[in-house]
Write a protein that holds these residues in place. Sequence first.
Motif, PDB file in Angstrom:
ATOM      1  N   GLN A 274     -39.662  35.295 -19.635  1.00  0.00           N
ATOM      2  CA  GLN A 274     -40.383  36.529 -19.290  1.00  0.00           C
ATOM      3  C   GLN A 274     -40.607  36.608 -17.781  1.00  0.00           C
ATOM      4  N   LYS A 275     -41.031  35.514 -17.180  1.00  0.00           N
ATOM      5  CA  LYS A 275     -41.301  35.513 -15.741  1.00  0.00           C
ATOM      6  C   LYS A 275     -40.017  35.700 -14.942  1.00  0.00           C
ATOM      7  N   ILE A 276     -38.964  35.001 -15.326  1.00  0.00           N
ATOM      8  CA  ILE A 276     -37.700  35.100 -14.592  1.00  0.00           C
ATOM      9  C   ILE A 276     -37.158  36.525 -14.635  1.00  0.00           C
ATOM     10  N   LEU A 277     -37.288  37.195 -15.794  1.00  0.00           N
ATOM     11  CA  LEU A 277     -36.704  38.521 -15.974  1.00  0.00           C
ATOM     12  C   LEU A 277     -37.634  39.663 -15.565  1.00  0.00           C
ATOM     13  N   SER A 278     -38.865  39.339 -15.218  1.00  0.00           N
ATOM     14  CA  SER A 278     -39.820  40.391 -14.864  1.00  0.00           C
ATOM     15  C   SER A 278     -39.525  41.009 -13.505  1.00  0.00           C
ATOM     16  N   SER A 279     -38.670  40.359 -12.734  1.00  0.00           N
ATOM     17  CA  SER A 279     -38.295  40.871 -11.414  1.00  0.00           C
ATOM     18  C   SER A 279     -36.846  40.478 -11.133  1.00  0.00           C
ATOM     19  N   GLY A 280     -36.083  41.438 -10.629  1.00  0.00           N
ATOM     20  CA  GLY A 280     -34.700  41.133 -10.295  1.00  0.00           C
ATOM     21  C   GLY A 280     -34.574  40.043  -9.258  1.00  0.00           C
ATOM     22  N   THR A 281     -35.537  39.960  -8.363  1.00  0.00           N
ATOM     23  CA  THR A 281     -35.478  38.927  -7.325  1.00  0.00           C
ATOM     24  C   THR A 281     -35.696  37.530  -7.894  1.00  0.00           C
ATOM     25  N   HIS A 282     -36.485  37.417  -8.960  1.00  0.00           N
ATOM     26  CA  HIS A 282     -36.700  36.107  -9.565  1.00  0.00           C
ATOM     27  C   HIS A 282     -35.388  35.538 -10.095  1.00  0.00           C
ATOM     28  N   LEU A 283     -34.644  36.354 -10.831  1.00  0.00           N
ATOM     29  CA  LEU A 283     -33.380  35.886 -11.386  1.00  0.00           C
ATOM     30  C   LEU A 283     -32.387  35.581 -10.268  1.00  0.00           C
ATOM     31  N   ALA A 284     -32.352  36.433  -9.251  1.00  0.00           N
ATOM     32  CA  ALA A 284     -31.443  36.212  -8.121  1.00  0.00           C
ATOM     33  C   ALA A 284     -31.795  34.918  -7.389  1.00  0.00           C
ATOM     34  N   ASP A 285     -33.089  34.681  -7.190  1.00  0.00           N
ATOM     35  CA  ASP A 285     -33.518  33.453  -6.508  1.00  0.00           C
ATOM     36  C   ASP A 285     -33.145  32.215  -7.313  1.00  0.00           C
ATOM     37  N   LEU A 286     -33.217  32.334  -8.630  1.00  0.00           N
ATOM     38  CA  LEU A 286     -32.878  31.205  -9.497  1.00  0.00           C
ATOM     39  C   LEU A 286     -31.375  30.928  -9.441  1.00  0.00           C
ATOM     40  N   VAL A 287     -30.584  31.971  -9.544  1.00  0.00           N
ATOM     41  CA  VAL A 287     -29.129  31.808  -9.522  1.00  0.00           C
ATOM     42  C   VAL A 287     -28.662  31.270  -8.170  1.00  0.00           C
ATOM     43  N   SER A 288     -29.303  31.719  -7.081  1.00  0.00           N
ATOM     44  CA  SER A 288     -28.897  31.289  -5.742  1.00  0.00           C
ATOM     45  C   SER A 288     -29.429  29.913  -5.367  1.00  0.00           C
ATOM     46  N   GLY A 289     -30.342  29.388  -6.165  1.00  0.00           N
ATOM     47  CA  GLY A 289     -30.902  28.070  -5.877  1.00  0.00           C
ATOM     48  C   GLY A 289     -32.145  28.091  -5.015  1.00  0.00           C
ATOM     49  N   GLN A 290     -32.645  29.293  -4.661  1.00  0.00           N
ATOM     50  CA  GLN A 290     -33.860  29.374  -3.845  1.00  0.00           C
ATOM     51  C   GLN A 290     -35.114  29.055  -4.658  1.00  0.00           C
ATOM     52  N   MET A 291     -35.019  29.234  -5.958  1.00  0.00           N
ATOM     53  CA  MET A 291     -36.099  28.866  -6.877  1.00  0.00           C
ATOM     54  C   MET A 291     -35.524  27.950  -7.950  1.00  0.00           C
ATOM     55  N   THR A 292     -36.362  27.107  -8.501  1.00  0.00           N
ATOM     56  CA  THR A 292     -35.941  26.214  -9.580  1.00  0.00           C
ATOM     57  C   THR A 292     -36.622  26.601 -10.887  1.00  0.00           C
ATOM     58  N   ILE A 293     -36.008  26.213 -11.979  1.00  0.00           N
ATOM     59  CA  ILE A 293     -36.634  26.460 -13.283  1.00  0.00           C
ATOM     60  C   ILE A 293     -37.966  25.738 -13.363  1.00  0.00           C
ATOM     61  N   THR A 294     -38.032  24.562 -12.765  1.00  0.00           N
ATOM     62  CA  THR A 294     -39.282  23.793 -12.777  1.00  0.00           C
ATOM     63  C   THR A 294     -40.427  24.589 -12.171  1.00  0.00           C
ATOM     64  N   ALA A 295     -40.155  25.348 -11.103  1.00  0.00           N
ATOM     65  CA  ALA A 295     -41.204  26.151 -10.464  1.00  0.00           C
ATOM     66  C   ALA A 295     -41.711  27.222 -11.417  1.00  0.00           C
ATOM     67  N   PHE A 296     -40.818  27.847 -12.170  1.00  0.00           N
ATOM     68  CA  PHE A 296     -41.241  28.856 -13.138  1.00  0.00           C
ATOM     69  C   PHE A 296     -42.031  28.215 -14.286  1.00  0.00           C
ATOM     70  N   VAL A 297     -41.636  27.019 -14.691  1.00  0.00           N
ATOM     71  CA  VAL A 297     -42.370  26.303 -15.740  1.00  0.00           C
ATOM     72  C   VAL A 297     -43.787  25.991 -15.280  1.00  0.00           C
ATOM     73  N   GLU A 298     -43.928  25.508 -14.040  1.00  0.00           N
ATOM     74  CA  GLU A 298     -45.262  25.178 -13.521  1.00  0.00           C
ATOM     75  C   GLU A 298     -46.162  26.408 -13.481  1.00  0.00           C
ATOM     76  N   GLU A 299     -45.596  27.555 -13.069  1.00  0.00           N
ATOM     77  CA  GLU A 299     -46.391  28.773 -13.021  1.00  0.00           C
ATOM     78  C   GLU A 299     -46.856  29.180 -14.422  1.00  0.00           C
ATOM     79  N   ALA A 300     -45.954  29.062 -15.397  1.00  0.00           N
ATOM     80  CA  ALA A 300     -46.330  29.397 -16.771  1.00  0.00           C
ATOM     81  C   ALA A 300     -47.393  28.435 -17.303  1.00  0.00           C
TER      82      ALA A 300
END
Length: 420
Positions: A274-300
């Motif tokens: 839900q968090k990754i898909l709530s913003s196009g930039t979140h998914l783009a940052d994840l695919v590009s490596g600027q964000m990690t899945i771990t960071a999204f897990v910690e926020e959740a």
Amino acid sequence: MNPQSSDSPHPEVPQPPAGGGCPMRHTGATTRLYAPESTADVYGTYSRLRKQYGPVAPVLLEGDVPAWLVLGYRENRRVLDNPGQFSRDSRIWRDWREGRVEDTSPLIPMLGWRPDCLSQDGEPHLRLRRAVTDSMETVASRGIRRHVIHFAHRQIDAFEDQGRADLVRQYSEHLPMFVLTRLFGLPETDGGQLVESCAHVMKGGEEAIAHNERIGRVLADLTSHKRAEPGPDFTTGLIGHPADLDDDEVQNHLRLVLIAAHTTTSNLLARVLQKILSSGTHLADLVSGQMTITAFVEEAMWNSPPLAVLPGRFATADCELGGQHLQAGDLLILGLAPGNLDPEVRPHPGTAVSGNQAHLAFSSGPHECPGQGVGQAIIETAVEVLIHRLPGLRLLADPAQLTDTASTWETRLDHLPVSF
């Protein structure tokens, strides 16, 4: 299931130290935590209770059973880290001991005593927990990712040609259970029924006892089968562990891990997606490596922990907590979600929490969740496979319009519609 009952003998029910005065009956408690008016806006309910009572609030559970809901972060830590003062052994629960909670209560599957490591403290707890952690490490060392990859691809295969899906109903709700069936040595065909039964146990209500018994029958059959035909699985690990668990102990630990691991992992996977898909930039940052899945897990973990309220602890003696006077035998339920949002420690909840693992989502103290690594591996692998399999993935709904369904113990995302 009676908290004291079992197929094998167990120690005599412990007696809590006598407290002075009359037991606290929560005469001021009017909030039914399970009622629709409370679960419709569960975070609003937590906020209202905090304003009215402070960090510890009297509430009513199903059957109007009284409990203390711990809302404060520091108060949660105090309870979780001090088993001598706040025990997990529900045999000292006064309302059950005095007959005000029936064995058929929907609270019993969540709060009743069992011969597992969660229900005990001290040396008995250490003996049983060691069997769980050792057996879990053994199956984890054999590779959980390959099981997740296999079942993730199979789930995606079922909807890929449609160009759209509900990632809750068709992915996160079932994937962790299929992985657990493989780790346990269960037939995959049991997965669907176990998902349904775990959901009913967590939800409570009239069907909770029946579904708890269904889970018990499946795991009793599994234990018998694995004693006859051992395998490279978690069940066989428990059976053969030097702690020498009997069948009752094996089955109850299988139940504990199954319900806890499936519920928390499926909930958390849905929230991360839900968090990754709530913003196009979140998914783009994840695919590009600027964000990690771990960071999204910690926020959740901080903002929407998979288990909102943890059952439960029991006061071993009269004491004070968060300005409230507790009596020996009182039930406490731990507000992990409101504790994480406590304004005393998070005055600005919207601020970034990357790298901060001081959340309450995994509990704390001697009973802290032993399966954190397994859950993290399932979630990270499931997200990786999904993103690589589904190019053009996007949310088909306004993020603000996504709905939840809450019970006393959890808040689940209803749907996550996407196209790709």
